[in-house]
Design a protein around this motif. Structure first.
Motif, PDB file in Angstrom:
ATOM      1  N   ASN A  78       0.820  -1.212   0.000  1.00  0.00           N
ATOM      2  CA  ASN A  78       0.000   0.000   0.000  1.00  0.00           C
ATOM      3  C   ASN A  78       0.858   1.269   0.000  1.00  0.00           C
ATOM      4  N   SER A  79       1.847   1.290  -0.887  1.00  0.00           N
ATOM      5  CA  SER A  79       2.813   2.399  -0.916  1.00  0.00           C
ATOM      6  C   SER A  79       2.717   3.243  -2.177  1.00  0.00           C
ATOM      7  N   ASN A  80       1.683   3.022  -2.990  1.00  0.00           N
ATOM      8  CA  ASN A  80       1.463   3.814  -4.203  1.00  0.00           C
ATOM      9  C   ASN A  80       2.627   3.709  -5.185  1.00  0.00           C
ATOM     10  N   LEU A  81       3.217   2.526  -5.251  1.00  0.00           N
ATOM     11  CA  LEU A  81       4.324   2.290  -6.168  1.00  0.00           C
ATOM     12  C   LEU A  81       3.823   1.734  -7.493  1.00  0.00           C
ATOM     13  N   SER A  82       4.489   2.096  -8.563  1.00  0.00           N
ATOM     14  CA  SER A  82       4.232   1.477  -9.865  1.00  0.00           C
ATOM     15  C   SER A  82       5.568   1.113 -10.482  1.00  0.00           C
ATOM     16  N   GLY A  83       5.520   0.262 -11.487  1.00  0.00           N
ATOM     17  CA  GLY A  83       6.749  -0.247 -12.082  1.00  0.00           C
ATOM     18  C   GLY A  83       6.667  -1.752 -12.197  1.00  0.00           C
ATOM     19  N   HIS A  84       7.781  -2.443 -12.108  1.00  0.00           N
ATOM     20  CA  HIS A  84       7.776  -3.898 -12.299  1.00  0.00           C
ATOM     21  C   HIS A  84       8.810  -4.548 -11.397  1.00  0.00           C
ATOM     22  N   LEU A  85       8.664  -5.852 -11.228  1.00  0.00           N
ATOM     23  CA  LEU A  85       9.630  -6.637 -10.475  1.00  0.00           C
ATOM     24  C   LEU A  85      10.916  -6.803 -11.280  1.00  0.00           C
ATOM     25  N   VAL A  86      12.014  -7.082 -10.608  1.00  0.00           N
ATOM     26  CA  VAL A  86      13.297  -7.249 -11.301  1.00  0.00           C
ATOM     27  C   VAL A  86      13.930  -8.583 -10.899  1.00  0.00           C
ATOM     28  N   PRO A  87      14.715  -9.192 -11.793  1.00  0.00           N
ATOM     29  CA  PRO A  87      15.337 -10.486 -11.487  1.00  0.00           C
ATOM     30  C   PRO A  87      16.237 -10.434 -10.258  1.00  0.00           C
ATOM     31  N   GLU A  88      16.806  -9.274  -9.969  1.00  0.00           N
ATOM     32  CA  GLU A  88      17.735  -9.153  -8.838  1.00  0.00           C
ATOM     33  C   GLU A  88      17.082  -9.499  -7.503  1.00  0.00           C
ATOM     34  N   LEU A  89      15.745  -9.430  -7.426  1.00  0.00           N
ATOM     35  CA  LEU A  89      15.072  -9.797  -6.175  1.00  0.00           C
ATOM     36  C   LEU A  89      15.373 -11.244  -5.792  1.00  0.00           C
ATOM     37  N   GLY A  90      15.654 -12.069  -6.761  1.00  0.00           N
ATOM     38  CA  GLY A  90      15.994 -13.463  -6.496  1.00  0.00           C
ATOM     39  C   GLY A  90      17.318 -13.642  -5.790  1.00  0.00           C
ATOM     40  N   MET A  91      18.095 -12.561  -5.641  1.00  0.00           N
ATOM     41  CA  MET A  91      19.384 -12.624  -4.951  1.00  0.00           C
ATOM     42  C   MET A  91      19.238 -12.459  -3.441  1.00  0.00           C
ATOM     43  N   LEU A  92      18.037 -12.120  -2.973  1.00  0.00           N
ATOM     44  CA  LEU A  92      17.823 -11.912  -1.533  1.00  0.00           C
ATOM     45  C   LEU A  92      17.600 -13.263  -0.867  1.00  0.00           C
ATOM     46  N   GLU A  93      18.649 -14.047  -0.767  1.00  0.00           N
ATOM     47  CA  GLU A  93      18.523 -15.456  -0.392  1.00  0.00           C
ATOM     48  C   GLU A  93      18.028 -15.682   1.031  1.00  0.00           C
ATOM     49  N   HIS A  94      18.095 -14.665   1.884  1.00  0.00           N
ATOM     50  CA  HIS A  94      17.625 -14.812   3.269  1.00  0.00           C
ATOM     51  C   HIS A  94      16.228 -14.220   3.475  1.00  0.00           C
ATOM     52  N   LEU A  95      15.647 -13.676   2.413  1.00  0.00           N
ATOM     53  CA  LEU A  95      14.358 -12.986   2.528  1.00  0.00           C
ATOM     54  C   LEU A  95      13.257 -13.941   2.978  1.00  0.00           C
TER      55      LEU A  95
END
Length: 216
Positions: A78-95
């Motif tokens: 609920n942060s009023n963000l727009s745009g798209h996901l990025v492949p780099e999110l897959g690097m957050l291995e501890h998420l």
């Protein structure tokens, strides 16, 4: 050189070495999150603190780290963000928690999210996501909550999701999915309301029988 001066130098070297080693993971995670920030429009400046020049992202708002300075939560619902996901999110291995609900995020749910082996909650509901639910989400053995309802997703429900041992909540209602609703594995206990408002999605399949809709 006096013994006192030598001791100070050794202490400084030890401290520098510690931060160099402990900061490797945090720096890569900061790079990944900054790549995500660059893909977003942020009219309310909720990401203003995401400064890539800092040692790690643990001081950023909406980011939570564990005691080892590893990113475990991203809370941007609920942060009023727009745009798209990025492949780099897959690097957050501890998420463990990726909370992006109630924004205006478009594009696909990326295959790279299947790399988040520690993920407990994936909340992408109430966005404008398109494309299919990636089969790689079937790799998320720690996943408990999967809420991707109220998007524009197409294709079938990946059968790999039925084998996730810890999955307790699934909501994929209000999309444009097709095929049948799985009834095996953990999907036996999910109510039909969690699949409703998918006009091309047929009723529950017979136990042990998968019906593939060639029109998908």
């Amino acid at each position: 050189m006096t013994m006192g001066s030598l001791w100070k130098i050794l202490v400084l070297v030890a401290v520098a070495s510690f931060f160099s080693v402990s900061g490797v993971s945090s720096n890569s995670e900061g790079d990944a999150l900054h790549a995500f920030r660059r893909s977003l429009l942020d009219p309310d400046n909720v990401l203003q603190s995401w400064d890539p020049t800092l040692v790690n992202p643990c001081t950023w708002f909406h980011v939570t780290c564990d005691q080892n300075n590893r990113v475990i939560r991203v809370d941007l619902g609920n942060s009023n963000l727009s745009g798209h996901l990025v492949p780099e999110l897959g690097m957050l291995e501890h998420l463990q928690y990726l909370e992006l609900y109630k924004n205006n995020i478009t594009g696909n749910i990326l295959e790279e999210l299947g790399n988040l082996k520690n993920l407990i909650s994936l909340d992408l509901y109430n966005n404008k996501l398109t494309g299919e639910i990636p089969r790689s989400l079937g790799n998320l053995k720690s996943l408990v909550f999967l809420r991707i309802n109220n998007n524009m997703l197409t294709g079938q429900i990946p059968r790999g999701l039925t084998s996730l041992p810890n999955l307790k909540v699934v909501d994929i209602s209000s999309n444009n999915l097709c095929g049948t609703i799985p009834t095996s594995g953990v999907f036996q206990r999910f109510p039909l309301k969690n699949f409703e408002n998918n006009p091309r999605l047929k009723g529950p399949e017979l136990q042990g029988l998968v019906s593939y809709d060639t029109g998908c």
